[in-house]
Write a protein that holds these residues in place. Structure first.
Motif, short mmCIF file in Angstrom:
data_model
loop_
_atom_site.label_atom_id
_atom_site.label_comp_id
_atom_site.label_asym_id
_atom_site.label_seq_id
_atom_site.Cartn_x
_atom_site.Cartn_y
_atom_site.Cartn_z
N ALA A 152 0.82 -1.22 0.00
CA ALA A 152 0.00 0.00 0.00
C ALA A 152 0.85 1.26 0.00
O ALA A 152 0.58 2.21 -0.74
N ASP A 153 1.94 1.25 0.80
CA ASP A 153 2.82 2.41 0.84
C ASP A 153 3.43 2.69 -0.53
O ASP A 153 3.49 3.83 -0.98
N SER A 154 3.88 1.61 -1.16
CA SER A 154 4.53 1.78 -2.46
C SER A 154 3.55 2.25 -3.52
O SER A 154 3.91 3.03 -4.41
N VAL A 155 2.30 1.78 -3.43
CA VAL A 155 1.28 2.24 -4.38
C VAL A 155 1.09 3.74 -4.23
O VAL A 155 1.06 4.48 -5.23
N ALA A 156 1.02 4.20 -2.99
CA ALA A 156 0.83 5.64 -2.74
C ALA A 156 2.04 6.42 -3.27
O ALA A 156 1.90 7.46 -3.91
N ARG A 157 3.24 5.86 -3.03
CA ARG A 157 4.47 6.49 -3.51
C ARG A 157 4.47 6.58 -5.04
O ARG A 157 4.80 7.61 -5.62
N PHE A 158 4.05 5.48 -5.65
CA PHE A 158 3.99 5.45 -7.11
C PHE A 158 2.99 6.48 -7.63
O PHE A 158 3.24 7.20 -8.60
N ALA A 159 1.82 6.57 -6.93
CA ALA A 159 0.80 7.53 -7.36
C ALA A 159 1.36 8.94 -7.30
O ALA A 159 1.11 9.76 -8.20
N SER A 160 2.15 9.23 -6.27
CA SER A 160 2.69 10.58 -6.17
C SER A 160 3.73 10.83 -7.26
O SER A 160 3.85 11.95 -7.77
N VAL A 161 4.46 9.77 -7.64
CA VAL A 161 5.42 9.92 -8.75
C VAL A 161 4.69 10.22 -10.05
O VAL A 161 5.08 11.11 -10.81
N VAL A 162 3.59 9.50 -10.27
CA VAL A 162 2.81 9.74 -11.49
C VAL A 162 2.26 11.16 -11.46
O VAL A 162 2.28 11.89 -12.48
N ARG A 163 1.79 11.58 -10.29
CA ARG A 163 1.22 12.92 -10.18
C ARG A 163 2.28 13.97 -10.50
O ARG A 163 2.01 14.95 -11.21
N ALA A 164 3.50 13.76 -9.99
CA ALA A 164 4.58 14.70 -10.27
C ALA A 164 4.90 14.73 -11.77
O ALA A 164 5.17 15.78 -12.35
N HIS A 165 4.83 13.54 -12.39
CA HIS A 165 5.08 13.45 -13.83
C HIS A 165 4.03 14.23 -14.61
O HIS A 165 4.35 14.97 -15.56
N LEU A 166 2.76 14.11 -14.16
CA LEU A 166 1.68 14.84 -14.84
C LEU A 166 1.87 16.35 -14.63
O LEU A 166 1.70 17.14 -15.57
N ALA A 167 2.25 16.72 -13.41
CA ALA A 167 2.43 18.14 -13.11
C ALA A 167 3.56 18.72 -13.97
O ALA A 167 3.53 19.90 -14.34
N GLY A 168 4.52 17.88 -14.31
CA GLY A 168 5.63 18.34 -15.14
C GLY A 168 5.31 18.34 -16.62
O GLY A 168 6.21 18.44 -17.45
N GLY A 169 4.03 18.14 -16.98
CA GLY A 169 3.64 18.20 -18.39
C GLY A 169 3.61 16.86 -19.07
O GLY A 169 3.38 16.77 -20.27
N GLY A 170 3.85 15.79 -18.31
CA GLY A 170 3.80 14.45 -18.90
C GLY A 170 2.39 13.91 -18.94
O GLY A 170 1.44 14.57 -18.51
N ALA A 171 2.25 12.73 -19.48
CA ALA A 171 0.95 12.07 -19.53
C ALA A 171 1.14 10.60 -19.25
O ALA A 171 2.25 10.06 -19.38
#
Lengths: 209, 218, 241
Positions: A150-169
């Motif tokens: 569960a912790d890693s899933v949350a960590r991964f979600a935040s990584v994806v969110r950061a990627h999206l915030a940086g203009g990624g998809a």
């Protein structure tokens, strides 16, 4: 300008099309989650978008060298250390430094361990850290959270969110709720291919049906 | 591409046995032949060039299936196919890595094993030259065979069946160079033919191998 | 109406079904007729009665090469135009070609024994046919090893292409390696080297017969392959539904 435009796409597996008429676009900052029952062709569709197999019909439009693909196998070499694995993929893709990626996936402490010593979840995290060093804007993810806690899933979600915030998809197939509320969901069930004589057969199984 | 070459070489060194196994097989083969044909120089010397070349060819065959199979299993091949380097380039680099880890040790060992088979000294430079020119083609053709059989469960035997007939021209000219070198004849013609075959193989086969890989990745 | 319409399986089945009995009948008449005629020819002053092996040997050898060329053409059509029947025709032709190569080699051995005093000689022509046999075996083994028919068609097509180049390369490499005992081309156009007409005309007839025999076998085998694929397709669709 959209990162990815898919129009009227049909993909096939085993010489039979699985879904057809799929259209969507992804702009920078957007995420799309594919849903659908087993065998509907989520993996096949993702591989088609990644360019690993040709579309049966329709088209996939995107900039050249935009995709970073991650699937069930992580592409890790057991004999190399965590850093070496990551550095290799960074060099191949001409991407960025490996330090931030290791930190983001909580792998810094394991940096000098051989990949053979990692647990399944740790390998998975390393496989996802690879996405960050490719420096590519469009992430295509096939069940990225397999064997993550569960912790890693949350960590991964935040990584994806950061990627999206940086203009990624990100385009992903997953059954787990990542907590990515901003992500759109596309259910593939209505696009299931109808059997029938195709004008351009996908393979032997359609040509001789 | 250089990163890929470095990684493949590092993997071969760390996995161990990569360098040694082919050479050990080559040694056993060269040691077995005298038991079969007798220890006399008159029996061994005429066949020494052929045995050395066939031995090098078979030793090269041993490690071919590893060129792509491991990368296919762990998903690296999928990732390489989406990487900015063309798949043809990746194929060529992986064949080069195979040559460095398998072909070069064989070339280094061949003169020693030549002594076992009573190969006369004046033939040794020609043996080394012919192997240097010929073995890159063996690795490249092997990569083609490996690309075709990469998705198969029992690809190893099939790989040999597909690749060995492709080795015939290289084998013919390679042995001919050594034989003529031994008899102090003119080696220019077979040398040119061998170099031509290797150049053609290196230029064209990566495309066929990459096409086969793409089919297997589908 | 273009020739590519025969790439449509339904159309191919209809047309080939109509041709098949005629091809089979003509093959039977030409082959048996040619062989009987050949058997009744006078004995050669040098080779005696063994010369009559030529009526099996030469047509089989000719077809062994022609069938590989046909497979190459069919593979190219598949790789470029993606006509499924073409890929199946290449698959269907391979075992026939392999058997023709075997016949050529076996009759050659039986002929070589009395003529050269040996069953086998590493003569360029014999060696080339042995190599051709290896390529046929590899091609068939690859077809049977791959489960997915689409991948199998693509990979065998690529193998056929590369194999063709190397078959030709080996042919000339072997020539360099050993000049042989085998006589020159049996049907040379150069005057003085030709076979006498007594042998030539029955030989032409058996060659035509072997060609028709190949056509018959090819049609039968391709039709079988098409039916097998149709069965597999129906099963695959049932699984998916």
């Amino acid at each position: 300008m959209s990162l990815l435009a898919v129009h009227d796409l049909a993909v096939s597996r085993g010489g039979l099309r699985t879904v057809e008429g799929v259209s969507f676009t992804l702009r920078g900052g957007e995420a799309l989650i594919l849903r659908g029952p087993n065998g509907i062709g989520k993996t096949t569709l993702l591989r088609t978008v990644a360019g690993l197999q040709p579309p049966t019909e329709g088209g996939v439009e995107m900039a050249e060298d935009a995709v970073a693909y991650a699937a069930h196998a992580d592409g890790l070499k057991a004999a190399l250390t965590v850093t070496e694995n990551l550095r290799f993929w960074s060099a191949v893709f001409g991407g960025g430094p490996v330090g931030p990626a290791l930190a983001a996936m909580d792998l810094a402490a394991l940096a000098d361990r051989p990949a053979a010593a990692l647990s399944a979840g740790q390998k998975r995290r390393l496989g996802l850290a690879r996405l960050m060093v490719t420096g590519r804007p469009l992430w295509v993810l096939d069940e990225p959270t397999v064997s993550l806690d569960a912790d890693s899933v949350a960590r991964f979600a935040s990584v994806v969110r950061a990627h999206l915030a940086g203009g990624g998809a990100a385009l992903m197939a997953t059954h787990i709720d990542l907590g990515l509320d901003e992500a759109r969901v596309l259910d593939l069930t209505p696009y299931r291919a109808r059997p029938g004589r195709a004008v351009r057969p996908a393979g032997f199984n359609e040509a001789f049906a | 591409m250089i990163a890929l070459l470095k990684r493949d070489l590092a993997l071969a060194v760390r996995a161990g046995g990569g360098f040694g196994l082919g050479v050990a097989f080559f040694l056993i083969l060269c040691a077995l032949v005298p038991f079969g044909v007798g220890p006399e120089t008159s029996a061994l010397r005429p066949i020494a060039p052929g045995i050395l070349w066939v031995g090098a060819l078979l030793s090269c065959l041993l490690s071919l299936d590893r060129i792509f199979a491991l990368d296919h299993e762990d998903g690296s091949l999928d990732l390489l196919a989406t990487a900015p380097i063309p798949l043809e380039g990746a194929v060529a680099v992986k064949a080069l890595a195979h040559w460095v880890t398998t072909g070069l040790p064989l070339i280094a060992a061949a003169p020693l094993f030549g002594i076992l088979l009573h190969l006369p000294g004046q033939a040794v430079p020609w043996l080394i030259a012919s192997l240097l020119i010929g073995t890159p083609a063996l690795s490249m053709l092997g990569a083609f065979g490996a690309a075709i059989t990469v998705g198969l469960r029992r690809g190893g035997l099939l790989l040999s069946l597909l690749v060995l007939p492709l080795y015939i021209p290289t084998l013919i000219f390679g042995t001919e160079i050594v034989r003529r070198g031994m008899e102090q004849g003119s080696t220019a013609t077979p040398l040119l033919f061998l170099a031509g075959i290797t150049a053609g193989v290196l230029a064209l086969v990566p495309f066929a191998a990459a096409a086969a890989l793409r089919v297997n990745l589908r | 109406m273009s020739i590519w319409e025969y790439a449509n399986p339904v159309k191919f089945m209809r047309t080939s079904g109509a041709i098949l009995p005629w091809a089979a009948g003509a093959a039977a008449i030409c082959t048996t007729g040619g062989l009987l005629w050949g058997f009744l020819t006078p004995e050669d002053y040098k080779q005696g009665s063994t010369v009559k092996i030529v009526f099996l040997h030469v047509p089989a050898a000719m077809m062994a090469i022609n069938i590989w060329v046909m497979m190459l053409a069919a593979s190219l059509i598949w790789l470029i135009r993606r006509h499924h029947v073409s890929a199946l025709a290449a698959k269907a032709a391979a075992p026939v070609g392999a058997v023709m190569t075997l016949i050529a080699l076996a009759t050659g051995a039986v002929w070589g024994q009395p003529m050269w005093g040996t069953w086998w000689e590493w003569d360029p022509r014999l060696t080339s046919f042995l190599i051709l046999l290896l390529f046929y075996i590899g091609y068939m083994a690859l077809w049977s090893a791959i489960d997915d028919p689409d991948s199998a068609a693509d990979l065998t097509g690529v193998l056929c292409l590369v194999g063709s180049v190397f078959a030709i390369l080996s042919r000339y490499a072997v020539l360099f390696w050993n000049q042989g005992l085998h006589q020159g081309a049996s049907l040379s156009v150069a005057p003085g080297e030709r076979m006498s007409a007594v042998y030539r005309y029955p030989l032409y007839l058996t060659m035509l017969g072997f060609f028709l025999l190949f056509l018959t076998l090819l049609l039968i085998r391709t039709r079988t392959e098409i039916r097998r694929r149709r069965l597999a397709a129906l099963q695959a669709r049932e699984m998916r539904a």
